[in-house]
Design an enzyme around this catalytic site. Structure first.
Site: not given
Length: 247
Positions: A29, A97-98, A194, A224
């Site tokens: 994202f 992530s996304m 994160d 992250h």
């Protein structure tokens, strides 16, 4: 809806034709394919066919992202999945992530996927929930480049559209509700620290997917954006082992 801004250098999609095993590599994202390029190149060098799609509205300008929906992002990865299906006998999917959320989405929808490798995947984002339904502000500060390694920068937007936050929340909620539909082999990476996606997300993913063959690996030395961080070589090594074992 046509994108009006040029694609940034290093944010282009990448396609590498190799052997009969395909790997779909999905960025996160507000980020870009730059965050996944090291993995993509390692998989190419190992002889695999690799697709790293650029999610719609990403890798250009945050005002472009503002106009896209989570369905647009799903379409972007499904197009990449289709590209691999036309060339490969079996497909693995990994995402950050996304990108990890979209990896889970694909596994829920396409049981023929051989294995998945979510990296700090997002299914519950409590810090973002205060912006559900919000009209103001239009943009928030950037969330990119949460990286422990000194001097490493992620190619990501300097602003985050609030309406895009609302889209990722819908996607995350839908994916979270169907984790038990996932039965393929899974290798779950989670950073111990994160600042974007709470590590509890990966714990919940690991606990609730129905896969009998699943493993979780903690990353002690990355934040992250682990694909660009200190544990990058570990991620590459373990994913290659995982894929080779499950071919």
């Amino acid at each position: 809806m046509n994108e009006q801004y040029p694609v940034l250098k290093e944010a282009e999609p990448f396609y590498y034709e190799g052997g009969p095993t395909g790997i779909l590599v999905i960025h996160g994202f507000t980020g870009s394919t730059q965050s996944m390029q090291p993995l993509g190149e390692a998989y190419r060098e190992a002889g695999f066919t690799v697709c790293g799609p650029r999610l719609k509205g990403h890798g250009t300008h945050y005002e472009e992202m503002e106009k896209t929906t989570y369905q647009d992002w799903i379409t972007s990865v499904e197009e990449g999945f289709q590209w691999l299906k036309e060339r490969c006998e079996r497909i693995f999917v990994t995402g950050l992530s996304m990108g990890g959320t979209l990896t889970l989405y694909l596994a829920e929808k396409y049981p023929e996927i051989k294995g998945i490798i979510p990296i700090n995947a997002a299914i519950d984002l409590p810090a973002m929930k205060e912006f559900e339904g919000a009209k103001e502000p239009r943009f928030l500060d950037a969330i990119g480049s949460d990286i422990k390694a000194v001097g490493v920068k992620e190619l990501a937007y300097e602003k985050t559209p609030v309406c895009s936050i609302q889209e990722i929340l819908i996607l995350a909620e839908q994916v979270r509700a169907h984790l038990s539909d996932i039965t393929c082999s899974a290798l779950v990476f989670v950073s111990k620290e994160d600042h974007v996606v709470p590590p509890e997300n990966s714990e919940e993913i690991f606990a609730n997917i129905a896969s009998l063959d699943k493993e979780k690996i903690k990353l002690d030395n990355s934040y992250h954006v682990a694909t660009l961080d200190n544990d990058q070589s570990l991620i590459i090594e373990r994913t290659l082992n995982f894929i080779r074992t499950h071919i």
